[in-house]
Design a protein around this motif. Sequence first.
Motif, PDB file in Angstrom:
ATOM      1  N   ASN B 133     -42.531  60.647   3.062  1.00 47.12           N
ATOM      2  CA  ASN B 133     -43.391  61.352   2.097  1.00 47.12           C
ATOM      3  C   ASN B 133     -43.342  62.855   2.315  1.00 47.12           C
ATOM      4  OD1 ASN B 133     -44.143  58.920   1.083  1.00 47.12           O
ATOM      5  ND2 ASN B 133     -46.096  58.826   2.186  1.00 47.12           N
ATOM      6  N   ILE B 134     -42.240  63.450   1.902  1.00 39.22           N
ATOM      7  CA  ILE B 134     -42.103  64.898   1.985  1.00 39.22           C
ATOM      8  C   ILE B 134     -41.413  65.389   0.726  1.00 39.22           C
ATOM      9  CG2 ILE B 134     -39.990  64.628   3.380  1.00 39.22           C
ATOM     10  CD1 ILE B 134     -41.244  67.508   4.547  1.00 39.22           C
ATOM     11  N   ASP B 135     -41.935  66.452   0.152  1.00 39.52           N
ATOM     12  CA  ASP B 135     -41.414  66.947  -1.123  1.00 39.52           C
ATOM     13  C   ASP B 135     -41.785  68.422  -1.219  1.00 39.52           C
ATOM     14  OD1 ASP B 135     -40.223  66.882  -3.617  1.00 39.52           O
ATOM     15  OD2 ASP B 135     -41.855  65.814  -4.609  1.00 39.52           O
ATOM     16  N   HIS B 136     -41.267  69.120  -2.199  1.00 39.71           N
ATOM     17  CA  HIS B 136     -41.630  70.526  -2.368  1.00 39.71           C
ATOM     18  C   HIS B 136     -41.748  70.840  -3.847  1.00 39.71           C
ATOM     19  CE1 HIS B 136     -37.316  70.600  -2.980  1.00 39.71           C
ATOM     20  NE2 HIS B 136     -37.485  71.720  -3.636  1.00 39.71           N
ATOM     21  N   CYS B 137     -42.217  72.021  -4.152  1.00 41.69           N
ATOM     22  CA  CYS B 137     -42.432  72.406  -5.545  1.00 41.69           C
ATOM     23  C   CYS B 137     -41.136  72.875  -6.187  1.00 41.69           C
ATOM     24  CB  CYS B 137     -43.490  73.499  -5.649  1.00 41.69           C
ATOM     25  SG  CYS B 137     -45.111  72.951  -5.136  1.00 41.69           S
ATOM     26  N   ALA B 138     -40.106  72.038  -6.194  1.00 44.49           N
ATOM     27  CA  ALA B 138     -38.834  72.392  -6.835  1.00 44.49           C
ATOM     28  C   ALA B 138     -39.071  72.613  -8.304  1.00 44.49           C
ATOM     29  CB  ALA B 138     -37.838  71.264  -6.683  1.00 44.49           C
ATOM     30  N   ARG B 139     -40.259  72.214  -8.718  1.00 49.70           N
ATOM     31  CA  ARG B 139     -40.457  72.041 -10.156  1.00 49.70           C
ATOM     32  C   ARG B 139     -41.127  73.215 -10.806  1.00 49.70           C
ATOM     33  NH1 ARG B 139     -40.995  67.761  -6.818  1.00 49.70           N
ATOM     34  NH2 ARG B 139     -39.074  66.677  -7.094  1.00 49.70           N
ATOM     35  N   ILE B 140     -41.382  74.270 -10.048  1.00 51.44           N
ATOM     36  CA  ILE B 140     -42.071  75.388 -10.690  1.00 51.44           C
ATOM     37  C   ILE B 140     -41.225  76.652 -10.623  1.00 51.44           C
ATOM     38  CG2 ILE B 140     -44.368  74.485 -10.392  1.00 51.44           C
ATOM     39  CD1 ILE B 140     -44.626  76.286  -7.968  1.00 51.44           C
TER      40      ILE B 140
END
Lengths: 557, 140
Positions: B133-140
């Motif tokens: 469960n690791i992710d980043h704000c690639a989406r902004i």
Amino acid sequence: MSNSIPEIEDSKLLFVFGYNAADSHPIVARRIVRAKEKGAQIITVDPRRTEAARISDLWLPITNGANMALVNACANVLIEEDLYNHDYVEKYTEGFESYRETVSRYSPEAVEHITGVKPELVRKAMRMYAAAPDAFILYGMGVTQFGQAVDVVKGLSGLALLTGNYGRPSVGIGPVRGQNNVQGTCDVGVLPNVFPGYQSVTDANVRAKFAKAWGVESLPDKVGYMLSAIPHLVKDGKLKAFYVFGEDPAQTDADLAGVREALQTLELVIVQDIFMNKTALFADVILPATAWGEHEGIYSSADRGFQHFRKAIEPKGDVKVDWEIFSLMANAMGYPMHYNNTKEIWDEMRELCPIYYGATYEKIDSQGGVQWPCPTLDHPGTPYLYKGNKFDRPNGKGLLFASEWRPPLEQVDGEYPLVLSTVREVGHYSCRTMTGNCPTLKTLADEPGYLQINSADAAKYGIEDEALLWISSRRGRVITRAQITDRANAGTVYMTYQWWIGACNELTLEHVDPISKTPEFKYCAVKIEPISDQLRAEQYLQEEYSKLRYRLSEPVH
Amino acid sequence: MEKKVETICPYCGAGCHLNLVTRNGKIVRAEGAPGRTNEGQLCLKGLYGWEFLNDTKVLSPRLKKPLIRYSRSEPFHETSWEEAIRFASTRLMEIKKKYGPDAIMATGSARGPGNEANYVMQKLVRAVFGTNNIDHCARI
Ligand code: SF4
């Protein structure tokens, strides 16, 4: 990006799709201008008359939310007018028949009611694109921030495959992304499905390799959760603790009310950052870190370039570098971890990642940077991918893949008659804690930010230029300031997302792309209301701004 | 005495090279340096984006000490690193024991920290917390 930023200026045709380089990446915009000076043709697809649209040979003013329909129409023209490269499609791609079948229903005439683009413009654009000796597609958040995003990217890649625009300089497709190190965080495995170097967590051999190197018995084999799922996961009781490292989801995520509720419900929120921010207000513990300028390491540029950033000044206060804080956490949890510097960390990672192995600190320093893949110590790096037209698939062939267009989720209606699309501000950056604290950049623009609105809409709703107004959606309401501009198309209003008072994500919708899970920042239904007492509105704005600044500074004193 | 340190702009993926010019340990200006993508040029963010390092408090203050609160109704108060790490790690271990590793989620940072810090974060999450469960704000 399949190719490099400097190659943009030597391309013969730039197809700019949903990407406003002038505001997002001024230095990339300069390459676009230079390409034009060198004789390149430029085609821009954007609902707004952006700077790129202004200097374009052809501008396709697309209706918001119609990307997939337009990309399919482009493919339709390339195939039905027989403009595509038969030899290339035959040798280097697969899936042509079903691709052709899908796009056959998308002639520019058949989808004009969706795209809003005159069929003749689409045909002309594709004739130019197919005729260009080298054509480069640049896309941005006008593509990625929709509920249907990954499909559109595959569609754009299909156009490059159909015309043989891969595998050499100045061609291919390039997403130019938002934050500086988005590429880097992906490169080093900050994703729920891959280890560093894009090695899958579901591959047992890969897991065994990392487990051995990290000295643990086994590693989890289930793909993890994505960030945008958090509000649901918390509501369902699946998620209890959240360790937020250098991000501000309470400002930058869609549907902020939902995010705040999740943060409130979580049993533990750890925030590690350089500034107090909106997310930190929900934390149980806040760990202060060093900032850019106070530490060193490697960033990845948008075109896969590893570059060395260095320390210029000593940090003030009782702060630590991020990786040291993680080591302290690991040790406290019973896992011995110790690094002396970033080079040690980098070398550990290189050893585990075949595509980065040759990108040593020494090489990065002596060359000024190294673009991956860089598999061996004597390899200089890779400016463009797919040399020899070999693609990253088991059989090496590029996949032609078309999807049906899906309309955006939330449609306008009598109550919420306008579309809201979020965009970015030229002088500011993401959640603005860094740039907002730079006095020079602050003078360029300040709270509450602007709402760009077409003059016809402004007249219709009684909005004056520079006046404060209310904007609301089904999820929230914020105050903002009108900027009347006919660069914006009628029926759609645009807000930048950096603002804290005029926070447009109070309004946006948590409807995500099924694959990338990117929220649909570019499309939700809103209404606007003029404010008659402007003086009071200005006072209200100042009060809210002071209150927020007080809330952020209070915990630190 | 002025000193120059060549570094990379932290504001967008163009990855422009720049020199931070310091005097007496303080940054006084930034100037473009010859990088592959920028060839000596910078935009406004590159030229003035360093100003926050002087803790201007224009918008929000820099964090300078670990802060903690043992209940959400309390205000934050300053604490030592030992106590902050003890508290955070103990609470994480309790949650892991009670609900399993997948009840923990972490982010990386696509901004200033850099690739090494993010590498260590995902290692901490995978090898120590025991989850992907690791992710980043690639989406902004
Ligand atoms: S100087 Fe401007 S264009 Fe260059 S990396 Fe910084 S923000 Fe991007």
